[in-house]
Design an enzyme around this catalytic site. Structure first.
Site, PDB file in Angstrom:
ATOM      1  CB  SER A 146      -0.956  -0.037   1.188  1.00 45.49           C
ATOM      2  OG  SER A 146      -1.876   1.019   1.127  1.00 45.49           O
ATOM      3  CG  ASP A 297      -3.086   3.526  -1.921  1.00 44.03           C
ATOM      4  OD1 ASP A 297      -3.755   3.336  -2.950  1.00 44.03           O
ATOM      5  OD2 ASP A 297      -3.183   2.801  -0.917  1.00 44.03           O
ATOM      6  CG  ASP A 299      -2.628  -1.034  -2.884  1.00 47.05           C
ATOM      7  OD1 ASP A 299      -2.638   0.120  -2.434  1.00 47.05           O
ATOM      8  OD2 ASP A 299      -3.233  -1.981  -2.334  1.00 47.05           O
ATOM      9  CG  ASP A 301      -5.985  -0.046  -1.320  1.00 46.81           C
ATOM     10  OD1 ASP A 301      -5.282   0.972  -1.236  1.00 46.81           O
ATOM     11  OD2 ASP A 301      -5.849  -1.041  -0.573  1.00 46.81           O
TER      12      ASP A 301
END
Length: 571
Positions: A146, A297, A299, A301
């Site tokens: 993340s 961010d 990734d 999500d």
């Protein structure tokens, strides 16, 4: 220390490759403190899966800790699924070693006779969640850390419904992992069982995202000027295409941050919660006169949203604010279509703003409250199959629209944020004014987060001691207000500190404490599930009679929060 060296020496056997053995030998000889941190515990599944610094050792992300986790997952799937051919889909982000680690994970699964769908290149986490159900897989795995610093990587497991693992599967998988020796990992791949996937899944995901995120038919999307930054992450693979698919044409990408890069060279932290991370984007927005800034961010999500305030200046919304505005907008859409009948719900978490509960209740919509972590919001959908899930969010900049993805999803949430902004602009308002209208109709809620980093073994002990002190010596008054209740999610109890009455909390146990006054002033404390931090969440509220007084009221609430922080000696 003797115990740590004994554990470390097990990594000098033939089970481990030469590179790993050399790294361990150097630690034993030259760096006992680092050795202790690498071996004082094993990697554990937290709110966001398994996440940590890369390197050799049981408390690090490496080929062997990932291999052991995957072998344990394989064993659990084989034991608990009757299907003749099991299958798992794997995605990975832009971090160092993610692609290599994804192949290691694929190798272990295939060595256990499990079919693997492996994305050809980096992909957003929400696409992995989508792909689990789209490909009818039994599980999914994404390699990501993340928004953590560059030295981190991680591993998240998803179940067949596309949501992250929750009880009983999480405990079952962990039990299988803990029962394994590293020598039992099957690393010899069956390449015939590994299938590369890409555009064929992307196209369906983008189309579905555009459908779910475009909630109104009568919006002039071409009139909204958008600045977007992927912060060197995976969202560049999906968000621009989704915006285009939905009909947004005036989109400007921060070129310096377009290329995926695990070093995140232009930011101190690739965290859209931080105003500094979006500085390049907001500067570009000022140059162009843009209406909205979106940053995601690594990734993809979570998303940060910056919009123009009443003075025309770019202002970064916090996660609670964007969640409230988007939830209100989504419910309003359901209402306009005549679909609100008392059978709908939205999801939130125990440390997120209580304003979302008030907003939903105003429409006759139920709010379900879960522990921190989107896996619990996804579980709500599974646990309420006869109810309609409208959307859900949490304070840490995550939102999920509908249930086609079962995790926080910055792709669809980006579209929803832009829908709000575009319709508001069309009606002579703005995203920020829509938030202020919600405050006037309900109350003005102001939240603030403090994270205190405590690294290593000693730091973990300090965090536990801080929580223990707050649990055993409760605060009785804060900023002149008497504390009414103390909710202890570890003990599953809520105690009225005035009357002494104790009631049960019907949620899984979690090391979280929440103090609350009669007026709704709230202080929550919890250790992060993914970083060496303890987090303190502050929430205060008051009435707002008209939009023109918003700045004054916000200043008063800010001052109240700062008094509380000072009183708790956290500044």
């Amino acid at each position: 220390m003797k115990e740590f060296i004994t554990k470390a020496k097990l990594w000098l056997t033939s089970t481990f490759d030469t590179e790993t053995q050399t790294e361990i030998q150097d630690l034993i000889a030259n760096n006992p403190k680092d050795l202790a941190d690498r071996f004082y515990k094993d990697m554990e599944f937290g709110t966001g899966g398994m996440r940590g610094v890369m390197g050799a050792g049981t408390n690090r992300i490496n080929k062997y800790t990932l291999g052991r986790a995957t072998q344990g997952l394989s064993n659990y799937l084989i034991e608990n699924t009757d299907k003749e051919q099991l299958s798992v889909v794997i995605a990975y982000d832009c971090r160092h070693n993610s692609k290599k680690f994804a192949k290691v994970v694929a190798d272990v699964l295939s060595a256990n006779n499990i079919k693997v769908f492996l994305f050809e290149d980096l992909r957003p986490t929400p696409e992995l969640s989508f792909a689990v159900r789209h490909l009818d897989c039994d599980a999914g795995i994404v390699l990501t850390a993340s928004h953590n610093p560059p030295e981190y990587n991680g591993y998240k497991v998803y179940w067949a419904d596309g949501g992250q693992i929750v009880p009983p599967h999480d405990k079952g998988i962990i039990a299988n992992v803990n029962a394994l020796n590293f020598s039992e990992i099957k690393f010899d791949a069956n390449e015939d069982l590994i299938e590369t996937i890409g555009k064929e899944v992307d196209d369906v995901f983008i189309t579905e995202s555009a459908n779910k995120g475009s909630l109104s038919n009568n919006i002039d999307r071409k009139n909204l000027k958008i600045v977007f930054t992927s912060l060197h992450g995976t969202s560049i693979m999906s968000v621009p295409d989704a915006l285009a698919k939905a009909g947004y044409t005036d989109v400007h990408i921060v070129e310096e941050q377009r290329k995926p890069d695990g070093d995140f060279p232009t930011v101190k932290s690739p965290n859209p919660e931080e105003p500094e991370a979006l500085e390049m984007a907001t500067n570009l927005a000022d140059q162009l006169g843009a209406d909205i800034v979106i940053g995601t961010d690594p990734d993809c999500d979570r998303l940060g949203v910056a919009v123009r305030d009443l003075d025309g200046k770019m202002k970064l919304m916090n996660g609670n604010q964007t969640m409230v505005v988007m939830t209100d907008f989504a419910i309003q859409k359901w209402k306009n279509e005549g679909k609100i009948n008392g059978n709908q719900f939205v999801g939130t978490t125990i440390v997120s703003t209580e304003l979302v509960n008030e907003v939903a209740a105003g429409y006759g919509v139920q709010t379900n409250v879960a522990l921190t972590g989107f896996k619990w919001i996804a579980k709500m959908i599974r646990d309420n199959p006869d109810m309609d899930f409208i959307g859900g969010g949490e304070e840490s900049f995550g939102y999920m629209v509908g249930d086609f993805v079962r995790d926080k999803d910055a792709v669809t949430a980006t579209l929803l944020a832009c829908e709000v902004a575009a319709l508001a602009k069309q009606n002579g308002s703005s995203f920020y004014e829509e938030l202020l209208k919600i405050y006037v109709n309900n109350k003005f809620y102001k939240e603030h987060l403090i994270s205190i980093t405590k690294k290593g073994m000693d730091g973990a002990a300090e965090i536990q001691q801080m929580l223990s002190d707050m649990r055993n010596n409760p605060i009785l008054e804060i900023d002149g207000e008497q504390i009414e209740t103390l909710s202890d999610y570890q003990a599953s109890t809520r105690k009225n500190l005035i009357t002494g009455e104790v009631t049960n909390i019907d949620l899984p146990k979690s090391n979280v404490l929440i103090y609350q006054t009669a007026s709704g002033t709230r202080i929550a404390a919890r250790p992060s599930g993914t970083e060496p931090k303890i987090k303190f969440y502050f929430s205060v509220n008051t009435s707002l009679d008209k939009i023109e007084n918003a700045q004054q009221v916000e200043s008063e609430l800010d001052a109240k929060i700062q008094r509380i922080i000072k009183e708790m000696k956290l500044n």
